[in-house]
Design a protein around this motif. Structure first.
Motif, PDB file in Angstrom:
ATOM      1  N   THR A  51       0.843  -1.197   0.000  1.00  0.00           N
ATOM      2  CA  THR A  51       0.000   0.000   0.000  1.00  0.00           C
ATOM      3  C   THR A  51       0.875   1.242   0.000  1.00  0.00           C
ATOM      4  O   THR A  51       1.820   1.341   0.782  1.00  0.00           O
ATOM      5  CB  THR A  51      -0.915   0.014   1.246  1.00  0.00           C
ATOM      6  OG1 THR A  51      -1.660  -1.217   1.282  1.00  0.00           O
ATOM      7  CG2 THR A  51      -1.877   1.188   1.210  1.00  0.00           C
ATOM      8  N   THR A  52       0.551   2.179  -0.871  1.00  0.00           N
ATOM      9  CA  THR A  52       1.300   3.434  -0.929  1.00  0.00           C
ATOM     10  C   THR A  52       0.908   4.316   0.251  1.00  0.00           C
ATOM     11  O   THR A  52      -0.214   4.262   0.731  1.00  0.00           O
ATOM     12  CB  THR A  52       1.005   4.185  -2.242  1.00  0.00           C
ATOM     13  OG1 THR A  52      -0.390   4.417  -2.346  1.00  0.00           O
ATOM     14  CG2 THR A  52       1.486   3.403  -3.448  1.00  0.00           C
ATOM     15  N   TRP A  53       1.843   5.120   0.717  1.00  0.00           N
ATOM     16  CA  TRP A  53       1.511   6.075   1.789  1.00  0.00           C
ATOM     17  C   TRP A  53       1.468   7.491   1.259  1.00  0.00           C
ATOM     18  O   TRP A  53       0.946   8.388   1.914  1.00  0.00           O
ATOM     19  CB  TRP A  53       2.449   5.932   2.988  1.00  0.00           C
ATOM     20  CG  TRP A  53       3.864   6.369   2.798  1.00  0.00           C
ATOM     21  CD1 TRP A  53       4.881   5.639   2.276  1.00  0.00           C
ATOM     22  CD2 TRP A  53       4.433   7.633   3.151  1.00  0.00           C
ATOM     23  NE1 TRP A  53       6.045   6.373   2.260  1.00  0.00           N
ATOM     24  CE2 TRP A  53       5.800   7.606   2.806  1.00  0.00           C
ATOM     25  CE3 TRP A  53       3.926   8.793   3.727  1.00  0.00           C
ATOM     26  CZ2 TRP A  53       6.660   8.672   3.009  1.00  0.00           C
ATOM     27  CZ3 TRP A  53       4.794   9.860   3.928  1.00  0.00           C
ATOM     28  CH2 TRP A  53       6.135   9.789   3.584  1.00  0.00           C
ATOM     29  N   VAL A  54       1.997   7.707   0.074  1.00  0.00           N
ATOM     30  CA  VAL A  54       1.950   9.002  -0.615  1.00  0.00           C
ATOM     31  C   VAL A  54       1.746   8.735  -2.103  1.00  0.00           C
ATOM     32  O   VAL A  54       1.945   7.618  -2.581  1.00  0.00           O
ATOM     33  CB  VAL A  54       3.248   9.826  -0.430  1.00  0.00           C
ATOM     34  CG1 VAL A  54       3.450  10.265   1.007  1.00  0.00           C
ATOM     35  CG2 VAL A  54       4.451   9.066  -0.944  1.00  0.00           C
ATOM     36  N   GLN A  55       1.374   9.766  -2.832  1.00  0.00           N
ATOM     37  CA  GLN A  55       1.273   9.653  -4.286  1.00  0.00           C
ATOM     38  C   GLN A  55       2.668   9.475  -4.867  1.00  0.00           C
ATOM     39  O   GLN A  55       3.639  10.032  -4.347  1.00  0.00           O
ATOM     40  CB  GLN A  55       0.644  10.916  -4.866  1.00  0.00           C
ATOM     41  CG  GLN A  55       0.565  10.927  -6.382  1.00  0.00           C
ATOM     42  CD  GLN A  55      -0.079  12.184  -6.919  1.00  0.00           C
ATOM     43  OE1 GLN A  55      -1.009  12.713  -6.329  1.00  0.00           O
ATOM     44  NE2 GLN A  55       0.432  12.674  -8.043  1.00  0.00           N
ATOM     45  N   ALA A  74      -2.081   8.055  -2.904  1.00  0.00           N
ATOM     46  CA  ALA A  74      -1.830   7.591  -1.537  1.00  0.00           C
ATOM     47  C   ALA A  74      -2.887   6.563  -1.166  1.00  0.00           C
ATOM     48  O   ALA A  74      -4.033   6.633  -1.630  1.00  0.00           O
ATOM     49  CB  ALA A  74      -1.858   8.764  -0.573  1.00  0.00           C
ATOM     50  N   ASN A  75      -2.513   5.599  -0.361  1.00  0.00           N
ATOM     51  CA  ASN A  75      -3.391   4.530   0.134  1.00  0.00           C
ATOM     52  C   ASN A  75      -3.927   3.617  -0.964  1.00  0.00           C
ATOM     53  O   ASN A  75      -4.967   3.003  -0.810  1.00  0.00           O
ATOM     54  CB  ASN A  75      -4.558   5.106   0.948  1.00  0.00           C
ATOM     55  CG  ASN A  75      -4.061   5.803   2.185  1.00  0.00           C
ATOM     56  OD1 ASN A  75      -3.276   5.240   2.951  1.00  0.00           O
ATOM     57  ND2 ASN A  75      -4.457   7.040   2.369  1.00  0.00           N
ATOM     58  N   ASN A  77      -3.645   0.160  -3.071  1.00  0.00           N
ATOM     59  CA  ASN A  77      -3.092  -1.191  -2.966  1.00  0.00           C
ATOM     60  C   ASN A  77      -2.551  -1.635  -4.313  1.00  0.00           C
ATOM     61  O   ASN A  77      -3.182  -1.416  -5.353  1.00  0.00           O
ATOM     62  CB  ASN A  77      -4.157  -2.179  -2.495  1.00  0.00           C
ATOM     63  CG  ASN A  77      -4.543  -1.966  -1.058  1.00  0.00           C
ATOM     64  OD1 ASN A  77      -3.746  -1.517  -0.248  1.00  0.00           O
ATOM     65  ND2 ASN A  77      -5.769  -2.291  -0.720  1.00  0.00           N
ATOM     66  N   ASN A  92      10.981  12.276   0.323  1.00  0.00           N
ATOM     67  CA  ASN A  92      10.137  12.149   1.517  1.00  0.00           C
ATOM     68  C   ASN A  92      10.932  11.814   2.779  1.00  0.00           C
ATOM     69  O   ASN A  92      10.437  11.131   3.661  1.00  0.00           O
ATOM     70  CB  ASN A  92       9.045  11.087   1.294  1.00  0.00           C
ATOM     71  CG  ASN A  92       8.234  11.348   0.049  1.00  0.00           C
ATOM     72  OD1 ASN A  92       7.860  12.486  -0.231  1.00  0.00           O
ATOM     73  ND2 ASN A  92       7.976  10.313  -0.721  1.00  0.00           N
ATOM     74  N   LEU A 113       5.997   3.242  -0.155  1.00  0.00           N
ATOM     75  CA  LEU A 113       5.114   2.218   0.389  1.00  0.00           C
ATOM     76  C   LEU A 113       5.067   2.224   1.910  1.00  0.00           C
ATOM     77  O   LEU A 113       6.057   2.544   2.564  1.00  0.00           O
ATOM     78  CB  LEU A 113       5.577   0.838  -0.094  1.00  0.00           C
ATOM     79  CG  LEU A 113       5.661   0.659  -1.607  1.00  0.00           C
ATOM     80  CD1 LEU A 113       6.296  -0.681  -1.943  1.00  0.00           C
ATOM     81  CD2 LEU A 113       4.281   0.794  -2.238  1.00  0.00           C
ATOM     82  N   LYS A 114       3.945   1.832   2.461  1.00  0.00           N
ATOM     83  CA  LYS A 114       3.810   1.668   3.912  1.00  0.00           C
ATOM     84  C   LYS A 114       4.623   0.451   4.333  1.00  0.00           C
ATOM     85  O   LYS A 114       4.777  -0.511   3.583  1.00  0.00           O
ATOM     86  CB  LYS A 114       2.337   1.478   4.289  1.00  0.00           C
ATOM     87  CG  LYS A 114       1.495   2.714   4.059  1.00  0.00           C
ATOM     88  CD  LYS A 114       0.055   2.487   4.484  1.00  0.00           C
ATOM     89  CE  LYS A 114      -0.776   3.740   4.254  1.00  0.00           C
ATOM     90  NZ  LYS A 114      -2.177   3.555   4.664  1.00  0.00           N
ATOM     91  N   GLY A 119       8.225  -2.102   1.524  1.00  0.00           N
ATOM     92  CA  GLY A 119       6.790  -2.295   1.685  1.00  0.00           C
ATOM     93  C   GLY A 119       6.414  -3.611   2.352  1.00  0.00           C
ATOM     94  O   GLY A 119       5.331  -4.135   2.139  1.00  0.00           O
TER      95      GLY A 119
END
Length: 126
Positions: A51-55, A74-75, A77, A92, A113-114, A119
């Motif tokens: 899952t992405t945490w930012v664009q 962002a967010n 999957n 970042n 990625l989170k 990730g």
């Protein structure tokens, strides 16, 4: 210089993998980006969700030197296959060279990625 060397090494490794596959009578991957899992079996059972945490940008290769395939929000999957070392990125507040190979044959820098720097993908591509 580092990006060029990494890119050249990736091309050599891909060419070698395609040559080995051809010699073994196996079909070559549809694109060079598929090479990281070319030697693995039952890859579909090993996919993981990230899952992405930012664009950010998803690229056709594991470096910012490759063209952008598409942008993710962002967010979002994504389905990951494995991770590998590629071009170094600083963004970042993070700096590293870890890229995640996605099931669609593209790559995303792990800093988008989170989780950890890949990730939380468990499998290394090589």
């Amino acid at each position: 210089m580092r990006r060029t060397s990494s890119h050249r090494l990736t091309k050599i490794m891909i060419a070698g993998a395609v040559g080995v596959m051809a010699a073994a009578g196996m079909a070559a991957p549809a694109s060079a980006a598929q090479a990281p899992h070319a030697g693995r079996t039952n890859v579909s059972a090993e996919y993981e969700t990230v899952t992405t945490w930012v664009q950010g940008n998803v690229r056709i290769g594991p470096s910012t030197g490759y063209r952008i395939a598409y942008t993710v929000a962002a967010n979002q999957n994504l389905t990951a296959v494995c991770w590998l070392e590629g071009g170094m990125v600083t963004a970042n507040g993070y700096t590293h060279d870890k890229w995640v190979y996605l099931s669609d044959g593209n790559f995303i820098w792990g800093g988008l990625l989170k989780g950890n720097e890949v990730g939380n993908v468990s499998s290394h591509c090589w």
